[in-house]
Design an enzyme around this catalytic site. Structure first.
Site, PDB file in Angstrom:
ATOM      1  N   ARG A   1      42.672  32.739  36.451  1.00 16.71           N
ATOM      2  CA  ARG A   1      43.630  32.003  35.705  1.00 16.71           C
ATOM      3  C   ARG A   1      43.477  30.616  35.533  1.00 16.71           C
ATOM      4  O   ARG A   1      43.494  30.059  34.105  1.00 16.71           O
ATOM      5  CB  ARG A   1      45.013  32.321  36.330  1.00 16.71           C
ATOM      6  CG  ARG A   1      45.522  33.600  36.124  1.00 16.71           C
ATOM      7  CD  ARG A   1      46.618  34.049  37.157  1.00 16.71           C
ATOM      8  NE  ARG A   1      46.199  33.464  38.580  1.00 16.71           N
ATOM      9  CZ  ARG A   1      47.215  33.326  39.405  1.00 16.71           C
ATOM     10  NH1 ARG A   1      48.441  33.387  39.278  1.00 16.71           N
ATOM     11  NH2 ARG A   1      46.783  32.993  40.721  1.00 16.71           N
TER      12      ARG A   1
ATOM     13  N   GLN B   1      30.246  43.113  35.337  1.00 17.20           N
ATOM     14  CA  GLN B   1      31.164  43.920  36.011  1.00 17.20           C
ATOM     15  C   GLN B   1      31.426  45.240  35.528  1.00 17.20           C
ATOM     16  O   GLN B   1      31.882  45.583  34.638  1.00 17.20           O
ATOM     17  CB  GLN B   1      32.523  43.279  36.653  1.00 17.20           C
ATOM     18  CG  GLN B   1      33.155  44.075  37.397  1.00 17.20           C
ATOM     19  CD  GLN B   1      34.638  43.636  37.803  1.00 17.20           C
ATOM     20  OE1 GLN B   1      35.572  43.403  36.801  1.00 17.20           O
ATOM     21  NE2 GLN B   1      34.988  43.058  38.962  1.00 17.20           N
TER      22      GLN B   1
ATOM     23  N   TYR C   1      41.190  51.032  41.526  1.00 17.16           N
ATOM     24  CA  TYR C   1      40.390  51.907  40.314  1.00 17.16           C
ATOM     25  C   TYR C   1      39.570  52.902  41.158  1.00 17.16           C
ATOM     26  O   TYR C   1      39.866  53.073  42.264  1.00 17.16           O
ATOM     27  CB  TYR C   1      39.631  50.706  39.491  1.00 17.16           C
ATOM     28  CG  TYR C   1      40.245  49.564  38.968  1.00 17.16           C
ATOM     29  CD1 TYR C   1      41.399  50.297  37.941  1.00 17.16           C
ATOM     30  CD2 TYR C   1      40.489  48.444  39.154  1.00 17.16           C
ATOM     31  CE1 TYR C   1      42.185  49.432  37.425  1.00 17.16           C
ATOM     32  CE2 TYR C   1      41.356  47.472  38.377  1.00 17.16           C
ATOM     33  CZ  TYR C   1      41.987  47.995  37.468  1.00 17.16           C
ATOM     34  OH  TYR C   1      43.076  47.479  37.035  1.00 17.16           O
TER      35      TYR C   1
ATOM     36  N   SER D   1      35.739  34.250  37.203  1.00 17.76           N
ATOM     37  CA  SER D   1      36.393  35.618  37.703  1.00 17.76           C
ATOM     38  C   SER D   1      36.423  36.532  36.627  1.00 17.76           C
ATOM     39  O   SER D   1      36.924  36.104  35.538  1.00 17.76           O
ATOM     40  CB  SER D   1      37.563  35.628  38.629  1.00 17.76           C
ATOM     41  OG  SER D   1      37.689  36.348  39.544  1.00 17.76           O
ATOM     42  N   PRO D   2      36.201  37.586  36.941  1.00 19.90           N
ATOM     43  CA  PRO D   2      36.148  38.848  35.772  1.00 19.90           C
ATOM     44  C   PRO D   2      37.670  38.841  35.459  1.00 19.90           C
ATOM     45  O   PRO D   2      38.470  38.876  36.042  1.00 19.90           O
ATOM     46  CB  PRO D   2      35.670  40.176  36.457  1.00 19.90           C
ATOM     47  CG  PRO D   2      35.497  39.912  37.865  1.00 19.90           C
ATOM     48  CD  PRO D   2      35.545  38.257  38.226  1.00 19.90           C
TER      49      PRO D   2
ATOM     50  N   ARG E   1      32.573  43.989  44.257  1.00 25.45           N
ATOM     51  CA  ARG E   1      34.077  43.432  44.752  1.00 25.45           C
ATOM     52  C   ARG E   1      34.954  44.372  45.365  1.00 25.45           C
ATOM     53  O   ARG E   1      35.055  45.771  45.068  1.00 25.45           O
ATOM     54  CB  ARG E   1      34.804  43.190  43.286  1.00 25.45           C
ATOM     55  CG  ARG E   1      36.337  42.544  43.468  1.00 25.45           C
ATOM     56  CD  ARG E   1      36.802  41.962  42.170  1.00 25.45           C
ATOM     57  NE  ARG E   1      36.439  40.503  42.220  1.00 25.45           N
ATOM     58  CZ  ARG E   1      37.145  39.599  41.673  1.00 25.45           C
ATOM     59  NH1 ARG E   1      38.488  40.182  40.906  1.00 25.45           N
ATOM     60  NH2 ARG E   1      37.263  38.306  41.664  1.00 25.45           N
TER      61      ARG E   1
HETATM   62  C1  LIG Z   1      44.260  38.604  32.715  1.00 21.38           C
HETATM   63  C2  LIG Z   1      43.521  38.928  34.059  1.00 21.38           C
HETATM   64  C3  LIG Z   1      42.609  40.044  34.043  1.00 21.38           C
HETATM   65  C4  LIG Z   1      41.947  40.495  35.031  1.00 21.38           C
HETATM   66  N1  LIG Z   1      40.775  41.375  35.169  1.00 21.38           N
HETATM   67  C5  LIG Z   1      40.119  41.616  36.099  1.00 21.38           C
HETATM   68  C6  LIG Z   1      39.001  42.477  35.976  1.00 21.38           C
HETATM   69  O1  LIG Z   1      38.680  42.839  34.846  1.00 21.38           O
HETATM   70  N2  LIG Z   1      38.391  42.764  37.057  1.00 21.38           N
HETATM   71  C7  LIG Z   1      38.479  42.096  38.177  1.00 21.38           C
HETATM   72  O2  LIG Z   1      37.699  42.410  39.247  1.00 21.38           O
HETATM   73  N3  LIG Z   1      39.545  41.574  38.300  1.00 21.38           N
HETATM   74  C8  LIG Z   1      40.375  41.153  37.394  1.00 21.38           C
HETATM   75  N4  LIG Z   1      41.409  40.233  37.410  1.00 21.38           N
HETATM   76  C9  LIG Z   1      41.754  39.512  38.841  1.00 21.38           C
HETATM   77  C10 LIG Z   1      41.020  38.197  38.758  1.00 21.38           C
HETATM   78  O3  LIG Z   1      39.397  38.280  38.876  1.00 21.38           O
HETATM   79  C11 LIG Z   1      41.246  37.564  40.288  1.00 21.38           C
HETATM   80  O4  LIG Z   1      40.759  38.146  41.044  1.00 21.38           O
HETATM   81  C12 LIG Z   1      42.651  37.182  40.211  1.00 21.38           C
HETATM   82  O5  LIG Z   1      43.335  36.910  39.194  1.00 21.38           O
HETATM   83  C13 LIG Z   1      43.142  36.194  41.110  1.00 21.38           C
HETATM   84  O6  LIG Z   1      42.341  34.924  40.984  1.00 21.38           O
HETATM   85  P1  LIG Z   1      42.963  33.636  40.363  1.00 21.38           P
HETATM   86  O7  LIG Z   1      44.341  33.169  41.176  1.00 21.38           O
HETATM   87  O8  LIG Z   1      42.073  32.529  40.103  1.00 21.38           O
HETATM   88  O9  LIG Z   1      43.780  34.018  39.052  1.00 21.38           O
HETATM   89  C14 LIG Z   1      42.000  39.861  36.229  1.00 21.38           C
HETATM   90  C15 LIG Z   1      43.314  38.754  36.446  1.00 21.38           C
HETATM   91  C16 LIG Z   1      43.500  38.150  35.326  1.00 21.38           C
HETATM   92  C17 LIG Z   1      44.775  37.258  35.425  1.00 21.38           C
END
Ligand SMILES: Cc1cc2nc3c(=O)[nH]c(=O)nc-3n(C[C@H](O)[C@H](O)[C@H](O)COP(=O)(O)O)c2cc1C
Ligand SMILES: Cc1cc2nc3c(=O)[nH]c(=O)nc-3n(C[C@H](O)[C@H](O)[C@H](O)COP(=O)(O)OP(=O)(O)OC[C@H]3O[C@@H](n4cnc5c(N)ncnc54)[C@H](O)[C@@H]3O)c2cc1C
Length: 763
Positions: free
Chosen positions: A715, A491, A572, A413-414, A620
């Site tokens: 994560r 992205q 955003y 995931s981004p 997204r």
């Molecule tokens: C450190 C960090 C940076 C993130 N940056 C982005 C991002 O640049 N673009 C985005 O769409 N989501 C971003 N997210 C959200 C994640 O892509 C994801 O949707 C969210 O962490 C939930 O997934 P998880 O439970 O597997 O961590 C970020 C999350 C984390 C933890």
């Protein structure tokens, strides 16, 4: 102790028995308004494990009950002319009347006084003459109503209609679900045998179907005759029978979900359905009632005072009840939303049904019925265009979007790294994304990469607005393509009103300490009291930003990214247009959802026009604002997805929230997946699920149940870049490709996984 049990259902009788077993000197009376052999309903179900607890408490009544059990192991699902059967589920059924008679006998034998045909008007009055009153007076508990201000019940009347019927047709080989399409919509039955010649036959449907059939004005007889016609081909000429003569009118009900905030008041304690209900589709009401009876009896003999016992009882039972209620809610909602799943292939429909309460995981299903699950997995692989004989998990099935073929369904995931210099990715990004691409995921999505300097969230965010950016990204993409078989997605986004803020590990979303730049958004709003007020975009701004997106997409194409994702989530810039919380515009870009989607779609169309036709684009979204009806809710997300789908977006990346500081998210395992499920199954659009998905089992069950096409993990990929390869090793899958220099490490890991020493690997 002098004890009154108000109600002679499973809770009241079993509590009386359990107390007598602990101290025969207790003086216990059960008050029951009905006669000993009057009862509503037909049979009840227990699972194997439930019954172990009951046996430990009283082997005598357990043996008597067990002697009357009808057993079955299989679940059969009739749907679209097919009968899918899976085994290993281990259930038993007994007639409710028989169960109560056996409990009555046991209670009598232990010296409990049973007063039938005795209606208790007030638990409060009864309590004056007893040390303790156990109010086990069922679903419509009068006691709960009498002291409602103390018990504070929450009663949620659910939307489906159901009627509890019986039949002499045999369903003795399997717990059977039958889904029938009628001229008035879908209607279904839950059927199970409970003695030699009788089966329960619960009929359920939506309110709309119920209305169209006119069940509301039918007598019970007419309901039976109508349901016989609907389910004729499964009934072998047998009648459907109602024994709900105590219910006036049609006998159709809406299920009330009950949960009391407090379970005791003075010397009165609620038990069984009076305190909390489960749902008939997970068959746990009787279990809950009997286990609560055992817990209360134990505590009354181990705690120093009545009040201490009540407090402990509530503490101990509430967790268990909430756990069951959560499973019951999932199951109940699955049936409420079942029409969403009625397009699924019978194999997937069956899988979705079996895993509906989320208590049965993918690997647990394998333990129950390996052959059935392997058949389902083979079906999934075939559908994905892979070799079905390889016996691989769903997460290792390929996936095709336009000309891009992913080797598996796992997506990095981004995730913003905040390590860019003036928008330019550095060696950090090369190593970071390179490692994740080597780690086995089919698709690596880079962080939100901003289309302009002012569109960055923080000074550390990456950009795609200068030739140096394009070159630096190309180096990374080239590495991924040269050294791995992962695909890489760019992205693109613009921070809008959430821009000019601190790095993720500083004070996130707070303005910079110095060097802030002006921000713009759909309307002149501020992200929080601390943030600057954004400038509302005018048409010139909109044209400029659209052109920046187009230029960035062209750079991404030249850098050879395999896919683009447009970030329309998390508050955003583009998200600020979609959610009514931040879009206060009065022009054609504000107001209705269609208007609020106009600018994000304009961006998408402009980008699509320059992005290579053979490469896919995802969007997204935040499928909910987590603020209730004043923001985006899941039904709006369905409409948003429809608009994206119509515009030609290839896949919807279904995230949630981060659009308002007032959001109240409901966290939990896979907590955002229901949004993806709803979108995918109501629109037919491909989706990616994300959010607290961390086990291979989660990924496999989401995919196999058709709740998403791809699964993003964020994560977990920070904790372990090799998440996919490690998951494959742990699952005994040898089909994933490791980088050649790492073969010795791979072989070690395979050996350790094979010998059960895989605990050294964090997956
Ligand atoms: C450190 C960090 C940076 C993130 N940056 C982005 C991002 O640049 N673009 C985005 O769409 N989501 C971003 N997210 C959200 C994640 O892509 C994801 O949707 C969210 O962490 C939930 O997934 P998880 O439970 O597997 O961590 C970020 C999350 C984390 C933890
Ligand atoms: C359609 C349907 C299917 C179900 N299927 C299953 C299943 O398969 N497995 C399962 O475990 N559970 C099932 N249940 C749930 C199960 O029936 C209940 O959860 C269980 O009976 C709860 O036990 P209880 O003792 O709390 O309440 P009840 O069984 O409702 O007993 C309450 C008793 O109190 C008496 N009473 C009430 N008020 C008074 C009064 N004022 N004075 C005197 N007596 C009074 C009533 O007559 C009744 O006998 C099902 C429920 C429904 C509606």
């Amino acid at each position: 102790m002098k004890i009154a049990c108000l109600g002679g259902g499973p809770a009241g009788l079993y509590f009386a028995i359990s107390m007598k077993l602990r101290d025969a000197a207790h003086d216990i009376t059960v008050f029951e308004r009905n006669r000993p052999d009057d009862t509503f309903g037909w049979g009840v179900v227990f699972s194997d494990e439930t019954f172990d607890n009951i046996t430990a408490n009283d082997p005598v009544s357990a043996a008597a009950i067990r002697a009357h059990f009808a057993y079955w192991d299989d679940i059969a699902v009739h749907y679209r002319g097919q009968r899918e059967v899976s085994g290993g589920h281990g259930f038993s059924g007994i007639a409710r009347k028989k169960l109560l008679m056996l409990l009555q006998d046991r209670a009598r034998e232990l010296g409990v006084a049973l007063r039938f045909q005795t209606e208790i008007a007030s638990a409060g009055e009864l309590a004056e003459n007893f040390d303790i009153v156990v109010a086990a007076d069922g679903l419509n508990s009068k006691t709960r109503a009498e002291f409602a201000q103390h018990f504070k019940p929450a009663i949620d009347t659910r939307k489906n209609k159901f009627v509890w019927l019986g039949t002499h047709q045999k369903f003795d080989d399997a717990f059977t679900f039958i889904f029938e399409r009628t001229e008035h919509g879908w209607i279904w039955a839950h059927a199970y045998q409970f003695d030699a010649d009788t089966a329960t036959f619960i009929v359920e449907c939506s309110e709309a179907t119920w209305q169209k059939f006119g069940f509301g004005t039918m007598s019970q007889e007419e309901t039976c005759r109508t349901c016989e016609r609907i389910f004729a081909k499964y009934l072998g000429g047998h009648a459907l029978i109602s024994n709900a003569s105590h219910i006036r009118g049609s006998a159709w009900l809406n299920f009330p979900r009950v949960l009391c905030e407090k379970w005791s008041y003075r010397n009165i304690v609620l038990m069984g359905d009076a305190a909390a209900t489960a749902h008939f589709s997970i068959g746990s009401g009787t279990k809950l009632a009997m286990e609560s009876a055992v817990a209360m009896a134990d505590l009354l003999h181990t705690q120093p005072t009545l009040q201490a016992a009540f407090v402990k009882y509530e503490d101990a039972r509430r967790t268990e009840v909430l756990r069951l209620q959560s499973a019951a809610r999932n199951s109940m909602e699955w049936f409420e939303d079942v029409e969403r799943y009625l397009h699924l292939d019978p194999v997937q429909f069956n899988y979705s049904l079996l895993t509906r309460s989320q208590r049965i995981s993918h690997e647990n299903l394998r333990l129950r019925d390996k052959e059935w699950l392997e058949g389902a997995e083979a079906w999934f692989q075939r559908l994905a265009g892979a070799d079905a004989n390889t016996m691989r998990r769903p997460m290792f099935a390929p996936f095709q979007l336009r000309d891009m073929r992913l080797k598996n369904r796992v997506v990095v995931s981004p995730m913003a790294q905040y390590k860019a210099v003036d928008g330019c990715p550095t060696d950090w990004h090369l190593v970071h994304y390179g490692e994740r691409a080597k780690g086995g995921a089919g698709l690596v999505c880079i962080e939100m990469t901003c289309v302009s300097a002012e569109g960055r969230i923080t000074p550390g965010c990456t950009g795609m607005y200068a030739p140096t950016h394009e070159a630096a990204w190309k180096r990374i993409v080239d590495f991924v393509h040269a050294e791995t078989d992962a695909k890489i997605c760019c992205q693109l986004g613009h921070s809008g009103g959430k821009g000019s803020t601190q790095l993720g590990w500083e004070d996130m979303d707070a303005p910079l300490r110095e060097g802030n730049w002006p921000v713009m958004a759909a309307s002149a709003t501020a992200w929080s009291g601390r943030n600057q007020r954004a400038r509302a975009m005018d048409r010139a701004d909109m044209d400029r930003v659209r052109d920046q997106f187009v230029a960035a997409a062209q750079m991404a194409a030249r850098a050879d990214f395999d896919m683009l994702e447009i970030h329309c989530a998390h508050g955003y810039l583009l998200s600020s247009f979609i959610t009514p919380l931040t879009n206060l515009r009065t022009d054609e870009y504000g107001g209705s959802l269609e208007n609020r989607m106009r600018y994000p779609l304009e961006i998408f169309r402009a980008v699509r026009a320059v992005w290579p036709a053979e490469k896919p684009i995802s969007v997204r979204i935040s499928a909910t604002d987590w603020v209730g009806a004043k923001g985006i809710e899941s039904r709006d997300a369905v409409e948003i997805s429809r608009l994206l789908q119509e515009a030609g977006v290839d896949i919807c990346d279904v995230s949630a929230g981060q659009t308002s500081v007032d959001a109240q998210p409901v966290y939990g395992r896979m907590f955002q997946t229901p949004f993806s499920d709803r979108i995918r199954n109501e629109t037919g659009m491909a989706t990616m699920a994300v959010g607290n998905i961390f086990e291979p089992d989660h990924v496999n069950s989401i995919l196999m149940a058709g709740r998403a096409d791809l699964v993003c993990l964020a994560r977990p990929h920070l904790a372990d870049p090799y998440w996919t390869l490690h998951a494959a090793a742990k699952l005994g899958d040898r089909g994933e490709t490791w980088p050649q220099p790492y073969y010795p490490g791979r072989d070690l890991l395979y050996r350790l996984s094979g010998s059960g020493e895989a605990a050294v690997v964090a997956v």
